[in-house]
Design a protein around this motif. Structure first.
Motif, short mmCIF file in Angstrom:
data_model
loop_
_atom_site.label_atom_id
_atom_site.label_comp_id
_atom_site.label_asym_id
_atom_site.label_seq_id
_atom_site.Cartn_x
_atom_site.Cartn_y
_atom_site.Cartn_z
N PHE A 380 38.98 -16.54 16.29
CA PHE A 380 38.11 -15.61 17.03
C PHE A 380 38.62 -15.46 18.46
CE2 PHE A 380 34.18 -15.01 19.60
CZ PHE A 380 33.83 -13.76 19.13
N THR A 381 38.98 -16.57 19.07
CA THR A 381 39.49 -16.52 20.45
C THR A 381 40.78 -15.72 20.51
OG1 THR A 381 38.50 -18.69 20.84
CG2 THR A 381 40.13 -17.94 22.43
N GLY A 384 40.39 -12.01 20.04
CA GLY A 384 39.83 -11.35 21.21
C GLY A 384 40.90 -10.75 22.11
N ARG B 47 29.20 -4.50 21.21
CA ARG B 47 30.02 -4.05 20.08
C ARG B 47 29.31 -4.25 18.75
NH1 ARG B 47 34.84 -2.64 22.01
NH2 ARG B 47 35.63 -3.81 23.80
N THR B 167 37.62 -13.38 26.77
CA THR B 167 38.96 -13.33 26.19
C THR B 167 39.38 -11.88 26.00
OG1 THR B 167 38.28 -15.27 24.97
CG2 THR B 167 40.34 -14.26 24.33
N GLY B 168 40.55 -11.57 26.47
CA GLY B 168 41.05 -10.23 26.22
C GLY B 168 40.51 -9.21 27.20
N VAL B 169 41.22 -8.12 27.29
CA VAL B 169 40.83 -7.04 28.19
C VAL B 169 40.40 -5.86 27.34
CG1 VAL B 169 41.61 -5.46 29.99
CG2 VAL B 169 42.45 -7.82 29.94
N LEU B 171 39.57 -2.04 26.17
CA LEU B 171 40.22 -0.76 26.49
C LEU B 171 39.61 -0.15 27.74
CD1 LEU B 171 42.08 1.61 25.81
CD2 LEU B 171 40.27 2.52 24.34
N GLY B 186 39.17 -23.27 26.99
CA GLY B 186 38.75 -23.73 25.67
C GLY B 186 38.52 -22.58 24.71
N LEU B 187 38.14 -22.93 23.52
CA LEU B 187 37.97 -21.93 22.48
C LEU B 187 36.57 -21.33 22.56
CD1 LEU B 187 39.61 -23.65 19.39
CD2 LEU B 187 40.62 -22.07 21.01
N GLU B 188 36.51 -20.04 22.31
CA GLU B 188 35.21 -19.41 22.17
C GLU B 188 34.72 -19.60 20.74
OE1 GLU B 188 34.50 -15.41 23.90
OE2 GLU B 188 36.66 -15.53 24.15
N ARG B 189 33.42 -19.48 20.56
CA ARG B 189 32.91 -19.60 19.20
C ARG B 189 32.37 -18.25 18.75
NH1 ARG B 189 29.88 -25.46 18.77
NH2 ARG B 189 31.75 -26.70 19.17
N PRO B 190 32.66 -17.89 17.50
CA PRO B 190 32.14 -16.62 16.99
C PRO B 190 30.62 -16.67 16.92
CG PRO B 190 33.73 -17.58 15.46
CD PRO B 190 33.42 -18.62 16.47
#
Lengths: 433, 403
Positions: A380-381, A384, B47, B167-169, B171, B186-190
């Motif tokens: 998931f990370t 992203g 989203r 996380t991420g940019v 559009l 660290g990791l994100e969680r869904p």
């Protein structure tokens, strides 16, 4: 696209890259990767690594233990691990890379032992890679002579009690390497060796050491610590000197029990956690008949009917999983760092196995509850960062015709690109190869 | 293009000097308010398509109950259901009770509800609609409207004017203008909902199905049932934490001025009433965290909350809703002319619904964004036009901000 091509890409390769045209002919594609050795990738030799370490130490000695910045070894190891990841993101011979990683794990030299760090990249290039389609005995000799293994399993400091230095100092054998060569690298316990054989092999290998802080910055045979006289290993006599060690390793490297052991491990890695006996026999017979030709064994391996049906019989270890996901996303090689971070996050940091027996090769070891949850977190990370991709193309690279209808439907119904990619990477078929 | 008239004092330094002069004249508040570089804008993308008719229920519309009785909550002041009763927004609309902080802002005239809104596109594909929402045009672009708008926003001294949070940019913020990015380590969680969908895929796997179920149990998921809320409410915490971080960064004198963040998981095709709860709570907590964290800057901040489209007016066969058209947006902030629902309400009878199924859009979302560009960020007309090419038929909506 034929299904077998996709099975080949995930079972024997590293998974397809985003947009990559799959090969026409699965077997031909795999065969072609077993052909003449591609040129060795560039990198730091073990000697350069040891020299860098020596210079770091000298600087510390001059500066009361301090090192300016990171020193030399840390960036060198960093470059090696990044190069490893970049090669696997872009590999034109992914099956060959898989074989390299398989044998690296078979002959684990772990960075958990700090001395291994400066020589681990050299270990892959000098001891493993040149032999993955060559003779196993050549690989075994190259591995045991390599500083990485001599340092990791303590043989560099093993002293023959009857050697000149042993008599003078009272120091003695270190059995660590000898035991692991017999147990893990060659015969396996099924080969029926005894504690006496372990000690004899340890005596045989005395004097196999490493010049750590002087030329040649690498393997060095030290007569002063070598146990004199002949030794008996599994009823065979081996003479003294460096040549005796090489002869013993070649004997072990062509032993029928070794071939059975290697066949079992190859089939377990590439085909099934519980290797079908007839498949193990076929690979073992090839090794026996060719005197340990690993290229010939690999050709038998890819022709095993069990390697193709049923597909997806192996749970992906984190390394497989991370590489396949990053390739399916088309991760550019300049972002190879994400691969290394993924391996760390999912519990399989590169060249860092906890023990000499290497990383586990079965689902029972990897498919743990929290491990699966972390896999989803990681997917998931990562997803992203790829919100601009068409998830259908990612699914095509990741699964192709192996995708189940449920997965395709779930991904197409996802509320975002990120969720769609996470569903693809979270599907049971992507967790397998 | 230049934001300021050409001349010797058109530089950012010149503006700062101008500010100092204003301070000396004792007109600080006005001076601050008029300085383009001091205003903050946060865009939150929901989203998956928030069901606007669920979050802001038009309880005064007699057709509502007939379309979606299982999703209708008790009217304000009535006997509350399990989630509570609607929070009144002035006699026709009621806010979902999981949005109390937003309701407090509404009561303080700091929140505006925009209903029956949509972009100019009529796509029911999430991916395409999100691209169009963020691109700001009727065809897919490779840059986002917020990025193009940033070209005209002065850079603070130390940082990029624009910041992607998480996380991420998205559009929305991609394009020629350099932007910053912040993601927690660290990791994100869904979101729990996504985990449940993966669990459905994994259920068929004899090896992994039970292992994943155990992993979920250990993390506090009660049962593998779509719609069951995540007991630890992880979703609820992640977004507010991000929002708090965003507020901290935006509040810094040399920090960014514009930020974008996102909250996913709104694609409630089944069991919507339960599935939407943790999301609404997370959104509400996050908006409160923005307000609280921005402190004095809240007065100069606008937060725009948007989603790619609305959902079907009728409840579907799984007590959820499918992809629709007219939706919802929120605008909040200290300077927002709030306490109102802006809606040219189209009605919910069969003939009034778009294609007989969706809330009909009566307000182009671009008009809202353009109004913010013009009246909040004070961008000149050419800069607004660059952000939203080909949008002449959607002029900037006036009156979004006070004063």
């Amino acid at each position: 696209m034929s299904r077998s091509v996709h099975v080949a890409a995930v079972r024997f390769g590293l998974g397809l890259r985003l947009g990559e045209a799959p090969p026409d002919d699965a077997l031909g594609w795999l065969e072609s990767q077993l052909g003449p050795e591609a040129p060795l990738p560039p990198g730091h030799s073990a000697a350069e690594g040891l020299r860098a370490r020596s210079e770091d130490l000298a600087e510390r000695e001059r500066n009361a233990g301090d090192l300016e910045g990171q020193g030399r070894v840390v960036p060198l190891v960093r470059a090696e691990t990044l190069a490893w990841a970049r090669r696997r993101l872009t590999a034109e011979q992914p099956f060959r890379e898989r074989l390299v990683d398989f044998w690296m794990n078979h002959f684990t030299a772990s960075r958990r032992a700090g001395l291994v760090n400066p020589v681990i990249g050299g270990f892959e290039r000098e001891a493993i890679r040149p032999h993955v389609t060559g003779r196993f005995a050549d690989m075994l000799v190259a591995v045991v002579r390599h500083p990485a293994m001599l340092l990791y399993l303590d043989n560099a400091g093993s002293v023959g009690p009857g050697s000149p230095f042993g008599l003078r100092s009272g120091r003695g054998l270190n059995e660590n390497l000898a035991r692991e060569v017999l147990e893990l690298h060659s015969l396996s316990p099924a080969g029926g060796y005894t504690q006496g054989d372990v000690q004899e092999l340890a005596r045989i290998l005395t004097g196999w050491s490493v010049a750590l802080r002087a030329e040649p910055f690498g393997f060095q045979f030290r007569p002063q610590t070598h146990e004199p006289g002949s030794k008996q290993l599994l009823g065979q006599e081996f003479g003294p000197g460096e040549a005796g060690g090489e002869a013993a390793l070649r004997f072990l490297g062509t032993h029928p029990a070794t071939f059975r052991h290697l066949a079992f491990r190859l089939v377990r890695h590439f085909v099934a956690d519980a290797p079908p006996p007839e498949a193990v026999r076929a690979v073992g017979a090839s090794l026996r008949d060719t005197g340990g030709d690993l290229g010939a064994a690999a050709r038998v391996l890819i022709r095993l009917p069990q390697a193709w049906e049923p597909p997806l019989g192996k749970f992906r270890a984190p390394m497989d999983y991370v590489l396949a996901a990053c390739r399916a996303l088309g991760l550019p090689p300049e972002r190879a760092e994400a691969v290394l971070n993924g391996l760390g996050a999912l519990g399989q940091p590169l060249w860092n196995a906890p023990q000499p027996n290497g990383w586990a090769d079965t689902a029972a070891e990897w498919a743990a509850p929290e491990a699966l949850m972390r896999r989803l977190d990681w997917a998931f990370t990562l997803a992203g960062r790829f919100g601009r991709l068409d998830p259908r193309e990612v699914a095509e690279a990741a699964l192709g015709p192996l995708a189940r209808a449920e997965t395709v439907t779930a991904a197409s119904r996802a509320g975002s690109v990120r969720d769609a990619i996470t569903l693809v990477f979270g599907s049971p078929e992507f967790m397998h190869r | 293009m230049s934001l300021h008239p050409k001349g010797p004092h058109a530089t950012r330094r010149g503006l700062l000097l101008g500010l100092a002069a204003s301070l000396a004249l004792g007109r600080t508040r006005v001076a601050f308010a008029q300085l383009p570089g001091e205003r903050r804008l946060v865009v939150v993308i929901l989203r998956g398509a928030l069901d606007g008719l669920h979050a802001v229920q038009p309880y005064g519309d007699p057709a509502l109950a007939g379309l979606r009785a299982p999703l209708v909550l008790p009217e304000p002041g009535q006997e509350p259901g399990p989630e509570g009763a609607l929070l009144d927004l002035g006699g026709f609309f009621g806010l979902h009770p999981a949005l109390p902080a937003l309701h407090a802002m509404y009561a303080a005239n700091e929140a505006l509800v925009l209903h029956a809104v949509a972009g100019p596109y009529r796509s029911r594909s999430h991916f395409e609609a999100q691209d169009l929402l963020e691109g700001g045009a009727t065809e897919r672009l490779t840059s986002g409207w917020l990025n193009r708008a940033l070209a005209a926003v002065p850079n603070p001294a130390q940082a990029r004017a624009g910041l992607a949070i998480g996380t991420g940019v998205p559009l929305l913020l991609r394009g020629a203008t350099p932007i910053g990015a912040y993601a927690p380590p660290g990791l994100e969680r869904p979101a729990a909902d996504l985990i449940y969908r993966i669990a459905e895929l994994q259920a068929a796997d004899p090896l992994l199905g039970p292992v994943l179920a155990e992993g979920m149990r250990a993390r506090g998921f009660v049962a593998q049932t779509i719609g069951a809320p995540s007991p630890q409410d992880r979703d609820r915490n992640a977004f507010p934490r991000l929002a708090a971080a965003a507020a901290r960064l935006l509040a810094a004198a040399d920090g960014p001025r514009v930020a974008a963040m996102e909250l996913g998981g709104w694609d409630t095709h089944a069991g919507q009433r339960n599935r939407i709860l943790p999301l609404l709570r997370a959104l509400d907590d996050g908006l409160a965290a923005l307000r609280d964290g921005l402190g004095a800057h809240w007065a100069r901040t606008a937060v725009l909350v948007v989603t790619e489209f609305g959902r079907t007016a009728r409840v579907n066969g799984n007590l959820g809703t499918d992809h629709g058209t007219g939706g919802l947006a929120f605008l909040l902030g200290g300077g927002v002319a709030g306490g109102r629902v802006v809606a040219d309400w189209p009605g919910l009878t069969e003939g009034q619904l778009h294609e007989g199924r969706d809330l009909a859009p009566t307000l182009d979302l671009r008009r809202v964004a353009k109004g913010l560009m013009r009246d909040h960020l004070r961008l000149p007309e050419p800069a607004v036009a660059l952000a939203f090419p080909g949008s002449a038929e959607a002029p900037a909506l006036p009156g979004l901000l006070r004063g």
